[in-house]
Motif scaffolding. Structure first.
Motif, PDB file in Angstrom:
ATOM      1  N   ASN A 756      19.071 -25.659   7.783  1.00 22.91           N
ATOM      2  CA  ASN A 756      19.651 -26.464   8.865  1.00 22.91           C
ATOM      3  C   ASN A 756      18.889 -27.759   9.122  1.00 22.91           C
ATOM      4  O   ASN A 756      19.070 -28.390  10.161  1.00 22.91           O
ATOM      5  N   SER A 757      18.029 -28.181   8.165  1.00 24.61           N
ATOM      6  CA  SER A 757      17.230 -29.391   8.423  1.00 24.61           C
ATOM      7  C   SER A 757      16.619 -29.887   7.120  1.00 24.61           C
ATOM      8  O   SER A 757      16.653 -29.206   6.097  1.00 24.61           O
ATOM      9  N   TYR A 758      16.056 -31.094   7.156  1.00 21.37           N
ATOM     10  CA  TYR A 758      15.311 -31.674   6.036  1.00 21.37           C
ATOM     11  C   TYR A 758      14.123 -32.402   6.637  1.00 21.37           C
ATOM     12  O   TYR A 758      14.287 -33.315   7.460  1.00 21.37           O
ATOM     13  N   TRP A 759      12.916 -32.026   6.244  1.00 23.10           N
ATOM     14  CA  TRP A 759      11.692 -32.456   6.919  1.00 23.10           C
ATOM     15  C   TRP A 759      10.852 -33.366   6.043  1.00 23.10           C
ATOM     16  O   TRP A 759      10.774 -33.205   4.836  1.00 23.10           O
ATOM     17  N   LYS A 760      10.210 -34.322   6.742  1.00 21.58           N
ATOM     18  CA  LYS A 760       9.354 -35.310   6.085  1.00 21.58           C
ATOM     19  C   LYS A 760       8.322 -35.815   7.076  1.00 21.58           C
ATOM     20  O   LYS A 760       8.610 -35.911   8.260  1.00 21.58           O
ATOM     21  N   GLN A 761       7.119 -36.101   6.580  1.00 16.42           N
ATOM     22  CA  GLN A 761       6.093 -36.654   7.464  1.00 16.42           C
ATOM     23  C   GLN A 761       6.287 -38.152   7.645  1.00 16.42           C
ATOM     24  O   GLN A 761       6.603 -38.871   6.699  1.00 16.42           O
ATOM     25  N   ASN A 762       6.084 -38.626   8.891  1.00 10.24           N
ATOM     26  CA  ASN A 762       6.145 -40.067   9.134  1.00 10.24           C
ATOM     27  C   ASN A 762       4.777 -40.682   8.927  1.00 10.24           C
ATOM     28  O   ASN A 762       3.834 -40.031   8.487  1.00 10.24           O
ATOM     29  N   ARG A 763       4.663 -41.973   9.258  1.00 12.94           N
ATOM     30  CA  ARG A 763       3.418 -42.690   8.984  1.00 12.94           C
ATOM     31  C   ARG A 763       2.238 -42.102   9.733  1.00 12.94           C
ATOM     32  O   ARG A 763       1.091 -42.177   9.289  1.00 12.94           O
ATOM     33  N   ALA A 764       2.514 -41.480  10.893  1.00 11.67           N
ATOM     34  CA  ALA A 764       1.432 -40.885  11.693  1.00 11.67           C
ATOM     35  C   ALA A 764       1.110 -39.469  11.238  1.00 11.67           C
ATOM     36  O   ALA A 764       0.243 -38.814  11.809  1.00 11.67           O
ATOM     37  N   ILE A 770      14.934 -35.331   9.162  1.00  9.51           N
ATOM     38  CA  ILE A 770      15.669 -36.566   8.876  1.00  9.51           C
ATOM     39  C   ILE A 770      17.064 -36.304   8.316  1.00  9.51           C
ATOM     40  O   ILE A 770      17.721 -37.208   7.810  1.00  9.51           O
ATOM     41  N   ALA A 771      17.536 -35.054   8.347  1.00 15.38           N
ATOM     42  CA  ALA A 771      18.862 -34.743   7.803  1.00 15.38           C
ATOM     43  C   ALA A 771      19.943 -35.372   8.667  1.00 15.38           C
ATOM     44  O   ALA A 771      19.974 -35.186   9.897  1.00 15.38           O
ATOM     45  N   SER A 772      20.859 -36.133   8.041  1.00 14.96           N
ATOM     46  CA  SER A 772      22.022 -36.660   8.761  1.00 14.96           C
ATOM     47  C   SER A 772      23.065 -35.571   8.947  1.00 14.96           C
ATOM     48  O   SER A 772      23.740 -35.514   9.978  1.00 14.96           O
ATOM     49  N   SER A 773      23.218 -34.712   7.915  1.00 19.14           N
ATOM     50  CA  SER A 773      24.156 -33.594   8.019  1.00 19.14           C
ATOM     51  C   SER A 773      23.751 -32.520   7.032  1.00 19.14           C
ATOM     52  O   SER A 773      23.101 -32.796   6.023  1.00 19.14           O
ATOM     53  N   VAL A 774      24.151 -31.272   7.332  1.00 20.46           N
ATOM     54  CA  VAL A 774      23.936 -30.131   6.451  1.00 20.46           C
ATOM     55  C   VAL A 774      25.255 -29.380   6.351  1.00 20.46           C
ATOM     56  O   VAL A 774      25.806 -28.947   7.370  1.00 20.46           O
ATOM     57  N   PRO A 826      21.119 -41.296  19.714  1.00 21.16           N
ATOM     58  CA  PRO A 826      21.714 -42.002  18.563  1.00 21.16           C
ATOM     59  C   PRO A 826      20.872 -43.146  18.058  1.00 21.16           C
ATOM     60  O   PRO A 826      20.783 -43.371  16.858  1.00 21.16           O
ATOM     61  N   VAL A 827      20.235 -43.884  18.973  1.00 21.38           N
ATOM     62  CA  VAL A 827      19.440 -45.024  18.502  1.00 21.38           C
ATOM     63  C   VAL A 827      18.250 -44.552  17.666  1.00 21.38           C
ATOM     64  O   VAL A 827      17.867 -45.193  16.684  1.00 21.38           O
ATOM     65  N   LEU A 828      17.684 -43.381  18.042  1.00 21.29           N
ATOM     66  CA  LEU A 828      16.567 -42.866  17.260  1.00 21.29           C
ATOM     67  C   LEU A 828      17.039 -42.346  15.914  1.00 21.29           C
ATOM     68  O   LEU A 828      16.315 -42.402  14.919  1.00 21.29           O
ATOM     69  N   VAL A 829      18.278 -41.824  15.877  1.00 19.19           N
ATOM     70  CA  VAL A 829      18.817 -41.399  14.588  1.00 19.19           C
ATOM     71  C   VAL A 829      18.914 -42.579  13.645  1.00 19.19           C
ATOM     72  O   VAL A 829      18.602 -42.509  12.460  1.00 19.19           O
ATOM     73  N   LEU A 830      19.328 -43.745  14.184  1.00 22.06           N
ATOM     74  CA  LEU A 830      19.417 -44.936  13.347  1.00 22.06           C
ATOM     75  C   LEU A 830      18.038 -45.382  12.900  1.00 22.06           C
ATOM     76  O   LEU A 830      17.845 -45.848  11.770  1.00 22.06           O
ATOM     77  N   LEU A 831      17.046 -45.221  13.793  1.00 17.71           N
ATOM     78  CA  LEU A 831      15.690 -45.592  13.381  1.00 17.71           C
ATOM     79  C   LEU A 831      15.191 -44.664  12.274  1.00 17.71           C
ATOM     80  O   LEU A 831      14.554 -45.104  11.310  1.00 17.71           O
ATOM     81  N   LEU A 832      15.498 -43.373  12.436  1.00 22.05           N
ATOM     82  CA  LEU A 832      15.062 -42.441  11.404  1.00 22.05           C
ATOM     83  C   LEU A 832      15.754 -42.706  10.078  1.00 22.05           C
ATOM     84  O   LEU A 832      15.261 -42.352   9.014  1.00 22.05           O
ATOM     85  N   ALA A 833      16.922 -43.315  10.144  1.00 22.47           N
ATOM     86  CA  ALA A 833      17.595 -43.659   8.895  1.00 22.47           C
ATOM     87  C   ALA A 833      16.789 -44.650   8.089  1.00 22.47           C
ATOM     88  O   ALA A 833      17.018 -44.833   6.893  1.00 22.47           O
ATOM     89  N   GLY A 834      15.843 -45.304   8.755  1.00 17.14           N
ATOM     90  CA  GLY A 834      14.974 -46.238   8.028  1.00 17.14           C
ATOM     91  C   GLY A 834      13.849 -45.568   7.296  1.00 17.14           C
ATOM     92  O   GLY A 834      12.977 -46.231   6.750  1.00 17.14           O
TER      93      GLY A 834
END
Length: 852
Positions: A756-764, A770-774, A826-834
Motif C-alpha cells: 500500500n505504499s512506496y518508500w524513499k529517504q529524503n535529503r534529511a 511517495i506512491a501516487s497510486s497502488v 495536495p500541495v505536499l503531494v505535488l512537492l513530493l512529486a519532485g
C-alpha cells in the motif's frame, strides 16, 4: 608360519527344524596346534573340548534352533608351510562334513629387495627394500643387515644414516655394510624405502648376487626369525650414461634457463658410436629453445635440434660418438613457461652401439621449482563516467596457481604502486588502511599514487581490494589512464615480478545511439536509421567529431537512398554512394546532441536474422588529441511478414540489446513485465529483473526516457518503523529526461494485496511514502505502483558533488492497518512529486539518450 589364525565353524539350519545332540570333530593339519589361550566362542550350546597345544577339537550335545544358525570359533597356530587342507565332521542328529584350506607362507614378516635399473660403472643405482607384515599381530624390533661389499667390492651406500623409515625409532646406517634396526609394523602393514648405492668405476660388466641377512624381531613378545635372506641380482653394464641438470633450482616463468648435459662412455675398451637421444620438454616450456648445441659438439658428425610435435618441444641429438672411457658436455638454453610447482624434463630415449652391440641409457630427469608470479587484474566499474560521479576501482593480485603442482608457493612481501596519473579523482574512505591483505600490510596514498606494501597471498589465494573513487565536479572530458606498476613479491625466498596493468577511465565520453524507425523490419522494406550523437558531460566541449558507417558491412545488399540532419549547423551528413554514411560535427557542447538520419532500403531477398550496424568514430576532448571512440554495434532484426521475431536469449546476438544493464536471459525469464505485449529485453524504457528473493520486478516509463542500471537490494535495516518491505528495495537510473519535466514511473510487482505504499529517504534521511497510486491487478497477477517524479524537483536529493546522479533506493512497502499515517495535503503531494532522487533514479540534464 607361526601366525595365529581364527578358525570358525558355522552350523546353518535356516531351512530345517530343531536340531539337537549335534557333534563336531576336527583334527588340525600336522604341526598345527590350538593357541594358548584358545579364545573359544560357542553359540551352539553343548560342550566343546579344545586344549592349548592340542590338535583335536571335539563338540558334543550341541543344538541349533529351527530356521537359525550357530557358530564355534577359536584361535590356532599355523605350524607348517604351504597349502593346508583339512575337513571337519558333523555327527549326531545331522551328519555331514566341511572342507577348508589355507596357504601358509614361510615367513609371517617378509623382507624383499630389488634394483631399479641396470647399473653403470662410476654411476649410482637405487636399491629398494620392502618389509611386509602379513599377519594380524604387530611385529617389533625388526633388524637385518646387508653386506654391500660382498655383493660387489667397493659398492657403498650414499646418504646414510636415515631415521624413521619403517616406524618410529627405526633407522639404517653404514656404508659398505648396511645395518637396519628398530623397525615396527602393525598387523597387515608394509613399509618401503630405498637407498642410493655408488657403483665403483672399475666394476666389471656382469651380474652380481645380492643377499641380505635374515630379518628378525619380536611378535607378541616372542622372538621371531625369518627363514632366509632377501635376494636380488645387480646387473652392471658398460652402457653409456647421459646425465642432465638445470642451472637453477628455483625460477619464475619468463626466465631463461640452461640445461647441462654430460654423455659418458663407461666402456674402458670400446668406443660409443651412433648415439641418439630425445629429451621431452613438455612440462616446462611452450616456447622454442633459445639455443641448441652446435654440430660436432659431441664427436664428429654429431648434430642437435629442436622439434615441436603436437605442441610439445623435444631436444634431439643424433650421431654422437665417444672414445672408450671418454665423455662430452653440451647445453640447451630455453625460456621457462609452465605451471607453478616442481616440473622437469625427461630423457624419453637414448641408444647407440658399443663394440657393435646395442646399448641404451636409463631415464634421466632434471627439475626446477616454478614460482608463482603475481598475476594482476585491474578494472573500473563503470569505465565510463560523468564529471562528479563515482566509479569503483578493483585490484586483485595473486600467484598464478591454476593447475598448481606440488611445491608451488604463495607470495609474501607483496607490494605495488597504482598511479592515478592526471585523472581528477578523489579516493573515498580513510587512508592509510592497515591489514588489507595480511596483518602487516598497508595501503597509502601519496601524490596521486596508491601504494600497497607487505601484503601476503597464501597458496591458491588472492589479495583483492576495492576503492570508491569520485570524479571532480568540473573534470574535463577525456580518457584518463590508471597504471598498476612495480608489482614485486617474494616466493620461496626469491623475488618475483608481476606484469604491469593499465585501465582507462572515459569521462563524459561521446555517446552514439542508433534508432530504427521499424523494428523488426521486413525484406525489401524502406526504413530510417537515426544516428544520435550526444555529449553527456557537464563541462568539456567535444570537437572534430567524424562518423563513418558502411551499412553493407553488416547488412548485405543494403542501399542508402537519402540522408538528412536535424540541425545542419550542428551535424553534416553525407552519402558518398552505395551503403556509406559519413557525418561530421565541428563542435558539440556539454549536454548537447545532434541527430543525422539515413533512409535505407533492404534487399527483397535478404534472409531473416539479426544484422549489425557498425560505426567508427573519432573525436577530440577539449584541447586533447584526436582519438577513436568505442561504439558497440546495434542489431537490425529482419523477419518475414507475419512471422514474430525470435527473441529468446540464444536468438539475440546482443547480451543487452536495450541497454538497460539487465542481461537478455534475465529479462526473457520474466517476459513482458509491464504487460504491453513487447518483450522487455527489446525496450530501453522498460527494465525487469529478479530481486534478491528471486521475485520479478519491472520499471517502465514512457516516451524517449531510458531506464538503466536497475538493481535489487535487501530490505533496509534502518527502514521506517513498522513498515515491511517484502520485495526489498530497488534502484534504477532514468536518462534522456527533459529538464524540469514530470515523469510517470510504473513499478510492477507480483500480486500482493498488502502492498500500500512506496518508500524513499529524503535529503534529511527521513523515510517518505511517495506512491501516487497502488493498484492490485488480480486478473493479471500484478500489483502496480505509480510514482510521479519531477526532474530536478524541490525534493531532489542528489549530492551537490554529483548533481545529475541519484543512487539511493526505494521500495514497495506494507503499512500495518493499526499504524496511523498522516495524509498529506495536495500541495505536499505535488512537492513530493519532485522527488526525482527518491526512487534511486539518475536523471541527466540532456535531451539525448545514453549510448547503445
Amino acid at each position: 608360519m607361526g601366525d595365529r589364525l581364527r578358525l570358525s565353524y558355522e552350523l546353518d539350519n535356516t531351512a530345517g527344524g530343531f536340531l539337537f545332540n549335534v557333534s563336531l570333530g576336527d583334527t588340525l593339519p600336522s604341526g598345527w596346534t590350538l593357541h594358548d589361550p584358545v579364545n573359544l566362542a560357542n553359540s551352539c550350546g553343548g560342550a566343546v573340548t579344545a586344549g592349548p597345544g592340542q590338535r583335536q577339537i571335539m563338540g558334543a550335545s550341541m543344538f541349533v534352533a529351527a530356521g537359525s544358525r550357530c557358530s564355534v570359533a577359536l584361535d590356532v597356530v599355523a605350524g607348517s608351510v604351504g597349502r593346508q587342507p583339512h575337513a571337519a565332521i558333523l555327527g549326531g542328529a545331522s551328519q555331514g562334513y566341511a572342507l577348508a584350506a589355507v596357504e601358509v607362507a614361510a615367513d609371517a614378516v617378509h623382507l624383499t629387495q630389488g634394483f631399479d635399473t641396470v647399473a653403470v660403472p662410476g654411476a649410482t643405482v637405487e636399491v629398494h627394500y620392502r618389509i611386509a607384515n602379513t599377519t594380524r599381530m604387530a611385529a617389533n624390533n625388526l633388524v637385518f643387515s646387508h653386506d654391500l661389499d660382498a655383493v660387489l667390492p667397493g659398492l657403498t651406500a650414499i646418504g646414510t644414516p636415515r631415521a624413521g623409515i619403517c616406524g618410529t625409532g627405526s633407522s639404517v646406517s653404514g656404508g659398505s655394510t648396511l645395518s637396519f634396526s628398530g623397525g615396527s609394523l602393525a598387523g597387515g602393514e608394509v613399509c618401503e624405502f630405498e637407498l642410493i648405492l655408488h657403483i665403483p668405476a672399475a666394476a666389471a660388466t656382469g651380474s652380481y648376487a645380492s643377499a641380505t641377512g635374515i630379518l628378525s624381531g619380536t611378535r607378541e613378545g616372542m622372538a621371531y626369525s625369518g627363514s632366509g635372506p632377501a635376494t636380488a641380482t645387480l646387473d652392471v653394464s658398460q652402457q653409456p650414461l647421459l646425465e642432465k641438470a638445470i642451472d637453477r633450482e628455483v625460477a619464475t616463468n619468463g626466465d631463461t634457463l640452461t640445461t647441462f648435459y654430460t654423455l659418458s662412455n663407461s666402456s674402458a675398451d670400446d668406443s660409443l658410436q651412433g648415439f641418439t637421444f630425445i629429451d621431452s620438454y613438455a612440462s616446462i616450456t611452450t616456447q622454442a629453445p633459445v639455443a641448441v648445441p652446435a654440430a660436432g659438439s659431441c664427436g664428429a658428425g654429431s648434430s642437435f635440434g629442436a622439434v615441436q610435435l603436437s605442441g610439445v618441444w623435444e631436444i634431439r641429438g643424433s650421431g654422437l660418438s665417444l672414445a672408450a672411457g671418454d665423455q662430452c658436455s653440451f647445453e640447451v638454453s630455453w625460456v621457462l613457461a609452465s605451471t607453478p610447482g616442481q616440473v622437469g624434463s625427461r630423457i624419453a630415449s637414448g641408444a647407440g652401439t658399443v663394440a657393435g652391440d646395442p646399448v641404451t641409457v636409463r631415464e634421466a630427469t632434471a627439475s626446477v621449482l616454478v614460482l608463482p608470479t603475481p598475476q594482476t587484474q585491474l578494472s573500473l566499474s563503470p569505465e565510463a563516467a560523468t564529471a562528479g560521479s563515482d566509479t569503483a576501482l578493483r585490484v586483485a593480485v595473486g600467484g598464478d596457481l591454476g593447475g598448481r603442482r606440488d611445491g608451488a608457493a604463495g607470495l609474501s612481501s607483496l607490494s605495488w604502486e597504482l598511479d592515478l596519473g592526471d585523472a581528477p579523482l578523489e579516493v573515498l574512505g580513510a587512508l592509510p588502511r592497515a591489514g588489507i591483505c595480511g596483518s602487516g600490510s598497508s595501503l597509502t596514498l601519496d601524490a596521486g599514487v596508491l601504494n600497497l606494501t607487505n601484503a601476503v597471498v597464501p597458496e591458491g589465494g588472492r589479495c583483492e581490494l576495492e576503492l570508491d573513487l569520485r570524479l571532480a565536479a568540473l573534470a574535463d572530458a577525456g580518457v584518463y589512464s590508471l597504471n598498476l606498476q612495480d608489482i614485486v613479491a617474494t616466493a620461496e625466498g626469491t623475488g618475483v615480478t608481476g606484469r604491469a596493468q593499465q585501465v582507462d577511465l572515459l569521462v563524459d565520453g561521446l555517446a552514439l545511439k542508433l534508432q530504427f524507425s521499424s523494428l523488426p523490419a521486413a525484406p525489401g522494406e524502406q526504413l530510417e536509421i537515426d544516428f544520435i550523437l550526444e555529449n553527456p558531460g557537464t563541462v568539456t566541449t567535444i570537437s572534430d567529431i567524424s562518423l563513418v558507417a558502411d551499412l553493407a558491412d553488416g547488412i548485405p545488399g543494403v542501399t542508402v537512398s537519402a540522408v538528412s540532419s536535424s540541425d545542419a549547423a550542428c551535424l553534416v551528413i553525407n552519402n558518398p554512394g552505395g551503403s556509406q554514411v559519413v557525418a561530421d560535427i565541428a563542435e558539440l557542447s556539454a549536454g548537447d546532441s545532434c541527430t543525422g538520419t539515413a533512409s535505407i532500403e533492404l534487399p527483397p531477398g535478404i534472409a531473416a536474422g539479426d544484422y549489425p550496424v557498425r560505426a567508427s568514430i573519432q573525436a577530440r576532448y577539449g584541447a586533447g588529441v584526436l582519438q577513436p571512440v568505442a561504439v558497440a554495434p546495434r542489431y537490425l532484426a529482419v523477419v518475414e511478414p507475419g512471422t514474430p521475431r525470435d527473441v529468446t536469449p540464444l536468438a539475440l546476438p546482443e547480451s543487452d540489446p536495450d541497454g538497460d544493464s539487465i542481461a537478455t536471459a534475465v529479462e526473457q525469464s520474466i517476459g513482458d513485465g509491464n504487460l504491453d505485449g513487447i518483450p522487455d529485453a527489446l525496450q530501453d524504457n522498460v527494465a525487469s529483473l529478479l530481486n534478491v528473493d528471486g521475485q520479478p520486478l519491472s520499471i517502465a516509463v514512457s516516451g524517449a526516457v531510458v531506464v538503466s542500471a536497475m538493481q535489487s537490494l535487501p530490505a533496509p535495516a534502518d527502514g521506517p518503523p513498522g513498515i515491511e518491505f517484502p520485495f526489498g528495495l530497488v534502484s534504477f537510473v532514468l536518462s534522456n529526461v527533459p529538464s524540469q519535466s514530470t515523469q510517470q514511473v510504473q513499478v510492477y510487482l507480483p500480486h500482493e494485496p498488502a502492498i500500500n505504499s512506496y518508500w524513499k529517504q529524503n535529503r534529511a534521511g527521513e523515510w517518505v511514502n511517495i506512491a501516487s497510486s497502488v493498484a492490485h491487478l488480480a486478473n493479471q497477477n500484478r500489483t502496480l505502483i505509480t510514482l510521479t517524479l519531477v526532474e530536478d524537483g524541490s525534493l531532489d536529493i542528489e549530492s551537490p558533488n554529483n548533481p545529475n546522479t541519484i543512487t539511493d533506493p526505494g521500495g514497495p512497502g506494507i503499512i500495518p492497518p493499526a499504524q496511523s499515517i498522516p495524509v498529506l495535503a495536495p500541495v505536499l503531494v505535488l512537492l513530493l512529486a519532485g522527488l526525482l532522487a527518491s526512487v534511486g533514479v539518475n536523471y541527466r540534464r540532456r535531451s539525448a539518450v545514453r549510448p547503445e
